[in-house]
Design an enzyme around this catalytic site. Structure first.
Site, PDB file in Angstrom:
ATOM      1  N   ASP A   4       0.880  -1.172   0.000  1.00  0.00           N
ATOM      2  CA  ASP A   4       0.000   0.000   0.000  1.00  0.00           C
ATOM      3  C   ASP A   4       0.916   1.220   0.000  1.00  0.00           C
ATOM      4  O   ASP A   4       1.508   1.550   1.024  1.00  0.00           O
ATOM      5  CB  ASP A   4      -0.899  -0.021   1.237  1.00  0.00           C
ATOM      6  N   LYS A  66       2.404  11.240  -3.589  1.00  0.00           N
ATOM      7  CA  LYS A  66       1.414  10.491  -4.375  1.00  0.00           C
ATOM      8  C   LYS A  66       0.545  11.425  -5.233  1.00  0.00           C
ATOM      9  O   LYS A  66       0.153  11.083  -6.338  1.00  0.00           O
ATOM     10  CB  LYS A  66       0.548   9.677  -3.415  1.00  0.00           C
ATOM     11  N   GLU A 163      -7.511   0.260  -4.899  1.00  0.00           N
ATOM     12  CA  GLU A 163      -7.650   0.117  -3.450  1.00  0.00           C
ATOM     13  C   GLU A 163      -9.020  -0.435  -3.019  1.00  0.00           C
ATOM     14  O   GLU A 163      -9.075  -1.344  -2.189  1.00  0.00           O
ATOM     15  CB  GLU A 163      -7.350   1.454  -2.762  1.00  0.00           C
ATOM     16  N   ASP A 185     -12.823   4.388   1.925  1.00  0.00           N
ATOM     17  CA  ASP A 185     -11.387   4.363   2.169  1.00  0.00           C
ATOM     18  C   ASP A 185     -11.037   5.601   2.991  1.00  0.00           C
ATOM     19  O   ASP A 185     -10.842   6.684   2.442  1.00  0.00           O
ATOM     20  CB  ASP A 185     -10.620   4.351   0.837  1.00  0.00           C
TER      21      ASP A 185
END
Length: 203
Positions: A4, A66, A163, A185
């Site tokens: 992850d 990211k 994800e 999430d």
């Protein structure tokens, strides 16, 4: 292994006796802060040791990389609020640091390299392959940048997994009845909801 690569924290896991197990570092910490610092002498520091450097050396301490993956200068919202010295390179924005100009791919690779080394130490062997999770909203450029980072870190990236799909598989939904499922999430850097349609074991 499964990785992850998170906005705020990252981690690596493997499957033992049919269950996913997160691999901790030498101090037993499961998370790796997604923070990378590039020094003038070429040293690259990752994780807990450089978290405090965000305040004292913000230009060379990269966090939340990211959001820059596969993105140009004009693609990133509120980029003017970031403390970095950006270079508007073709294709993907880059950051000028004391250790040289770095792309988001190189920064992410530094994080992935630490996770790879952690896994190799824990599993006492070479990692033959890795699956890396990415947000469902990542486009092809962002996905390709993630793959490139994995390869640069010395990983054989078998595939990228969205994800929410990863969460659904971990829960065992691929064996469940068909239908529509909501997956939340609640991440360290983002909060997403995805709607997954499951039909004959395919999301």
């Amino acid at each position: 292994v499964g990785i992850d690569l998170g906005t705020t924290n990252s981690l690596v896991a493997t499957v033992r006796s049919g269950a996913a197990v997160v691999l901790p570092d030498a101090l037993g910490r499961p998370l790796l802060p997604s923070v990378v610092r590039f020094a003038k002498d070429g040293a690259v520091e990752v994780g807990y040791p450089v978290q405090a450097k965000q305040a004292t050396d913000p230009r060379n301490t990269i966090v939340s990389v990211k959001r820059f993956m596969g993105r140009g200068l004009r693609d990133v919202a509120h980029i003017e609020n970031a403390p970095y010295d950006f270079v508007d390179a073709p294709g993907m924005v880059q950051v000028r640091t004391a250790g040289g100009v770095k792309s988001p791919v190189e920064v992410s690779a530094a994080i992935l390299r630490v996770l790879r080394e952690r896994a190799e130490l824990s599993l006492q062997g070479t990692i033959s392959g890795a699956v890396i999770t990415v947000p469902a909203y990542f486009d092809e450029a962002q996905r390709q940048a993630t793959k490139d980072a994995g390869r640069l870190a010395g990983l054989n990236v078998l595939r990228l997994l969205s994800e929410p799909t990863a969460a659904a598989i971990a829960y065992g939904l691929e064996n469940a009845a068909e239908g529509l499922y909501a997956v939340y999430d609640l991440g360290g850097g983002t909060f997403d909801i995805s709607l997954l349609k499951l039909s004959r074991g395919v999301f």
